[in-house]
Design a protein around this motif. Structure first.
Motif, PDB file in Angstrom:
ATOM      1  N   LEU A   1       9.544  29.388  -0.774  1.00 31.24           N
ATOM      2  CA  LEU A   1       9.589  30.261   0.393  1.00 31.24           C
ATOM      3  C   LEU A   1      11.024  30.376   0.919  1.00 31.24           C
ATOM      4  O   LEU A   1      11.502  31.475   1.233  1.00 31.24           O
ATOM      5  N   GLN A   2      11.691  29.238   1.021  1.00 28.38           N
ATOM      6  CA  GLN A   2      13.051  29.228   1.546  1.00 28.38           C
ATOM      7  C   GLN A   2      14.009  29.988   0.636  1.00 28.38           C
ATOM      8  O   GLN A   2      14.880  30.719   1.113  1.00 28.38           O
ATOM      9  N   LYS A   3      13.839  29.828  -0.665  1.00 25.11           N
ATOM     10  CA  LYS A   3      14.721  30.515  -1.612  1.00 25.11           C
ATOM     11  C   LYS A   3      14.569  32.031  -1.525  1.00 25.11           C
ATOM     12  O   LYS A   3      15.508  32.778  -1.807  1.00 25.11           O
ATOM     13  N   GLN A   4      13.388  32.483  -1.117  1.00 24.61           N
ATOM     14  CA  GLN A   4      13.163  33.918  -0.958  1.00 24.61           C
ATOM     15  C   GLN A   4      13.586  34.417   0.427  1.00 24.61           C
ATOM     16  O   GLN A   4      13.403  35.586   0.754  1.00 24.61           O
ATOM     17  N   GLY A   5      14.128  33.526   1.239  1.00 24.27           N
ATOM     18  CA  GLY A   5      14.663  33.929   2.532  1.00 24.27           C
ATOM     19  C   GLY A   5      13.688  33.887   3.681  1.00 24.27           C
ATOM     20  O   GLY A   5      13.985  34.390   4.779  1.00 24.27           O
ATOM     21  N   HIS A   6      12.516  33.273   3.480  1.00 24.35           N
ATOM     22  CA  HIS A   6      11.524  33.189   4.544  1.00 24.35           C
ATOM     23  C   HIS A   6      11.795  31.963   5.425  1.00 24.35           C
ATOM     24  O   HIS A   6      12.394  30.987   4.989  1.00 24.35           O
ATOM     25  N   TYR A   7      11.341  32.039   6.672  1.00 25.93           N
ATOM     26  CA  TYR A   7      11.491  30.932   7.606  1.00 25.93           C
ATOM     27  C   TYR A   7      10.295  29.983   7.492  1.00 25.93           C
ATOM     28  O   TYR A   7       9.152  30.427   7.341  1.00 25.93           O
ATOM     29  N   VAL A   8      10.565  28.683   7.602  1.00 28.68           N
ATOM     30  CA  VAL A   8       9.493  27.687   7.578  1.00 28.68           C
ATOM     31  C   VAL A   8       9.630  26.778   8.802  1.00 28.68           C
ATOM     32  O   VAL A   8      10.724  26.285   9.111  1.00 28.68           O
ATOM     33  N   PHE A   9       8.516  26.584   9.495  1.00 29.18           N
ATOM     34  CA  PHE A   9       8.496  25.809  10.736  1.00 29.18           C
ATOM     35  C   PHE A   9       7.368  24.781  10.706  1.00 29.18           C
ATOM     36  O   PHE A   9       6.299  25.044  10.150  1.00 29.18           O
ATOM     37  N   ILE A  10       7.609  23.648  11.313  1.00 27.87           N
ATOM     38  CA  ILE A  10       6.536  22.716  11.644  1.00 27.87           C
ATOM     39  C   ILE A  10       5.912  23.187  12.954  1.00 27.87           C
ATOM     40  O   ILE A  10       6.620  23.584  13.880  1.00 27.87           O
ATOM     41  N   ALA A  11       4.588  23.165  13.050  1.00 27.37           N
ATOM     42  CA  ALA A  11       3.888  23.435  14.310  1.00 27.37           C
ATOM     43  C   ALA A  11       2.887  22.301  14.500  1.00 27.37           C
ATOM     44  O   ALA A  11       1.834  22.269  13.854  1.00 27.37           O
ATOM     45  N   SER A  12       3.223  21.370  15.358  1.00 32.73           N
ATOM     46  CA  SER A  12       2.472  20.121  15.431  1.00 32.73           C
ATOM     47  C   SER A  12       2.215  19.687  16.867  1.00 32.73           C
ATOM     48  O   SER A  12       2.971  20.019  17.784  1.00 32.73           O
ATOM     49  N   GLY A  13       1.155  18.927  17.033  1.00 35.83           N
ATOM     50  CA  GLY A  13       0.923  18.264  18.307  1.00 35.83           C
ATOM     51  C   GLY A  13       1.836  17.072  18.486  1.00 35.83           C
ATOM     52  O   GLY A  13       1.979  16.544  19.590  1.00 35.83           O
ATOM     53  N   ARG A  14       2.462  16.636  17.414  1.00 34.89           N
ATOM     54  CA  ARG A  14       3.332  15.461  17.466  1.00 34.89           C
ATOM     55  C   ARG A  14       4.596  15.732  18.288  1.00 34.89           C
ATOM     56  O   ARG A  14       5.051  16.856  18.410  1.00 34.89           O
ATOM     57  N   SER A  15       5.155  14.660  18.796  1.00 34.09           N
ATOM     58  CA  SER A  15       6.480  14.727  19.391  1.00 34.09           C
ATOM     59  C   SER A  15       7.513  14.560  18.284  1.00 34.09           C
ATOM     60  O   SER A  15       7.180  14.161  17.160  1.00 34.09           O
ATOM     61  N   TYR A  16       8.766  14.850  18.595  1.00 35.81           N
ATOM     62  CA  TYR A  16       9.833  14.686  17.611  1.00 35.81           C
ATOM     63  C   TYR A  16       9.904  13.232  17.153  1.00 35.81           C
ATOM     64  O   TYR A  16      10.111  12.954  15.969  1.00 35.81           O
ATOM     65  N   ALA A  17       9.689  12.300  18.072  1.00 30.12           N
ATOM     66  CA  ALA A  17       9.754  10.871  17.736  1.00 30.12           C
ATOM     67  C   ALA A  17       8.687  10.476  16.726  1.00 30.12           C
ATOM     68  O   ALA A  17       8.860   9.518  15.971  1.00 30.12           O
ATOM     69  N   PHE A  18       7.557  11.195  16.721  1.00 29.97           N
ATOM     70  CA  PHE A  18       6.451  10.851  15.843  1.00 29.97           C
ATOM     71  C   PHE A  18       6.528  11.532  14.477  1.00 29.97           C
ATOM     72  O   PHE A  18       5.661  11.323  13.626  1.00 29.97           O
ATOM     73  N   LEU A  19       7.541  12.373  14.274  1.00 30.03           N
ATOM     74  CA  LEU A  19       7.725  12.987  12.963  1.00 30.03           C
ATOM     75  C   LEU A  19       8.435  12.004  12.045  1.00 30.03           C
ATOM     76  O   LEU A  19       9.446  11.401  12.421  1.00 30.03           O
ATOM     77  N   ASP A  20       7.922  11.871  10.843  1.00 32.65           N
ATOM     78  CA  ASP A  20       8.589  11.004   9.874  1.00 32.65           C
ATOM     79  C   ASP A  20       9.987  11.551   9.571  1.00 32.65           C
ATOM     80  O   ASP A  20      10.221  12.765   9.580  1.00 32.65           O
ATOM     81  N   GLU A  21      10.910  10.652   9.308  1.00 28.91           N
ATOM     82  CA  GLU A  21      12.296  11.041   9.041  1.00 28.91           C
ATOM     83  C   GLU A  21      12.401  12.028   7.883  1.00 28.91           C
ATOM     84  O   GLU A  21      13.231  12.947   7.895  1.00 28.91           O
ATOM     85  N   LYS A  22      11.523  11.880   6.894  1.00 30.37           N
ATOM     86  CA  LYS A  22      11.576  12.793   5.740  1.00 30.37           C
ATOM     87  C   LYS A  22      11.179  14.207   6.137  1.00 30.37           C
ATOM     88  O   LYS A  22      11.678  15.185   5.566  1.00 30.37           O
ATOM     89  N   ILE A  23      10.284  14.337   7.093  1.00 31.42           N
ATOM     90  CA  ILE A  23       9.911  15.665   7.579  1.00 31.42           C
ATOM     91  C   ILE A  23      11.029  16.236   8.451  1.00 31.42           C
ATOM     92  O   ILE A  23      11.390  17.411   8.336  1.00 31.42           O
ATOM     93  N   ARG A  24      11.612  15.395   9.318  1.00 33.30           N
ATOM     94  CA  ARG A  24      12.714  15.865  10.165  1.00 33.30           C
ATOM     95  C   ARG A  24      13.888  16.353   9.326  1.00 33.30           C
ATOM     96  O   ARG A  24      14.573  17.307   9.699  1.00 33.30           O
ATOM     97  N   ASN A  25      14.127  15.687   8.185  1.00 31.82           N
ATOM     98  CA  ASN A  25      15.297  15.999   7.354  1.00 31.82           C
ATOM     99  C   ASN A  25      14.969  16.899   6.169  1.00 31.82           C
ATOM    100  O   ASN A  25      15.829  17.124   5.314  1.00 31.82           O
ATOM    101  N   PHE A  26      13.763  17.420   6.120  1.00 32.25           N
ATOM    102  CA  PHE A  26      13.343  18.237   4.969  1.00 32.25           C
ATOM    103  C   PHE A  26      14.152  19.536   4.882  1.00 32.25           C
ATOM    104  O   PHE A  26      14.425  20.036   3.789  1.00 32.25           O
TER     105      PHE A  26
END
Length: 265
Positions: A34-59
């Motif tokens: 998706l990203q290579k084709q120029g589309h935007y990708v977003f997380i939409a979560s009930g989680r707070s930023y603190a509760f996101l795993d580092e691998k997801i934050r840095n993806f």
């Protein structure tokens, strides 16, 4: 140009299962397409930023719609924030304390948990959220709260929460034989309102927007977004609200949905 939003728990990952605690290679590859084709990708979560795993934050996601739409990040900058009323937070904390319920207070970057809430800390640990991700020492008057999560091993406690919510607040709950878990947040914020703000910012038509989710707090966005896709492992409400049901998180359903319904078009 398209915008694709992803829930985390039960969608991109399954936090209680060691083999599904991180984004699977097939899913990761599909998102990269998706990203290579120029589309935007977003997380939409009930989680707070603190509760996101580092691998997801840095993806490399373009942004995050967090805390059920109360905080929105775009390229590491907060573009929207809607904190809870401080008096309401104080009152609900008092209700929880009077009934020995444990709670998490969630801010823009940090999550606050009383160090004496050992039941809650242990349960968070089961979901891959560890002590180092929590602020255990805090002054309630000094923090800004966007969402509360309340846990109790006693199901009857839920009525004390629900009965004390003002009209401008709402909740989703998860009940099983071991505990009762309730998320409390403002009615005028949801993943749907957050996603629509992102679409407006990026000038993307709603028909070019997509969402993958599985929970009751995904109901609004599944029905509001251009194409809402629920996971086969999702709740009944989520599956009934979606336009399409894709395979479960254990079958790389997100990858299937991307390939068939977004890239395949």
């Amino acid at each position: 140009m398209k915008a694709v939003f992803f829930d985390v728990d039960g969608t991109l990952i399954e936090g209680t299962h060691p083999d599904y605690r991180y984004i699977r290679p097939k899913v990761s590859e599909a998102i990269r397409k998706l990203q290579k084709q120029g589309h935007y990708v977003f997380i939409a979560s009930g989680r707070s930023y603190a509760f996101l795993d580092e691998k997801i934050r840095n993806f490399g996601f373009d942004g995050f719609v967090l805390l059920n739409g109360a905080v929105i990040y775009f390229h590491d900058k907060i573009i929207y924030r809607a904190p809870l009323d401080k008096k309401f937070v104080h009152n609900l904390c008092d209700v929880c304390k009077s009934h020995a319920m444990e709670y998490t207070l969630q801010g823009e970057k940090d999550a606050y948990v009383d160090k004496n809430f050992t039941y809650l800390i242990d349960r968070l640990n089961q979901y891959g959220i560890f002590k180092q991700q929590l602020q255990l020492e805090y002054n309630l008057d000094d923090i800004v709260v966007y969402k509360m999560e309340i846990d109790s091993p006693h199901h009857e406690d839920r009525k004390y929460i629900i009965n004390n919510l003002p009209e401008n607040m709402t909740f989703v709950e998860d009940m099983n034989h071991n505990y009762c878990h309730i998320e409390v947040y403002a009615k005028n914020n949801s993943k749907a309102t957050g996603a629509l703000k992102v679409l407006e910012l990026l000038n993307i038509d709603k028909k070019d927007s997509f969402f993958f989710g599985d929970g009751d707090n995904d109901v609004e966005i599944l029905s509001e977004i251009g194409l809402g896709m629920a996971m086969a492992n999702g709740s009944v409400k989520a599956r009934n609200s979606a336009k399409i049901v894709v395979p479960s998180v254990f079958e790389d359903g997100v990858a299937y949905g991307i390939e068939r319904y977004i890239l395949g078009k």
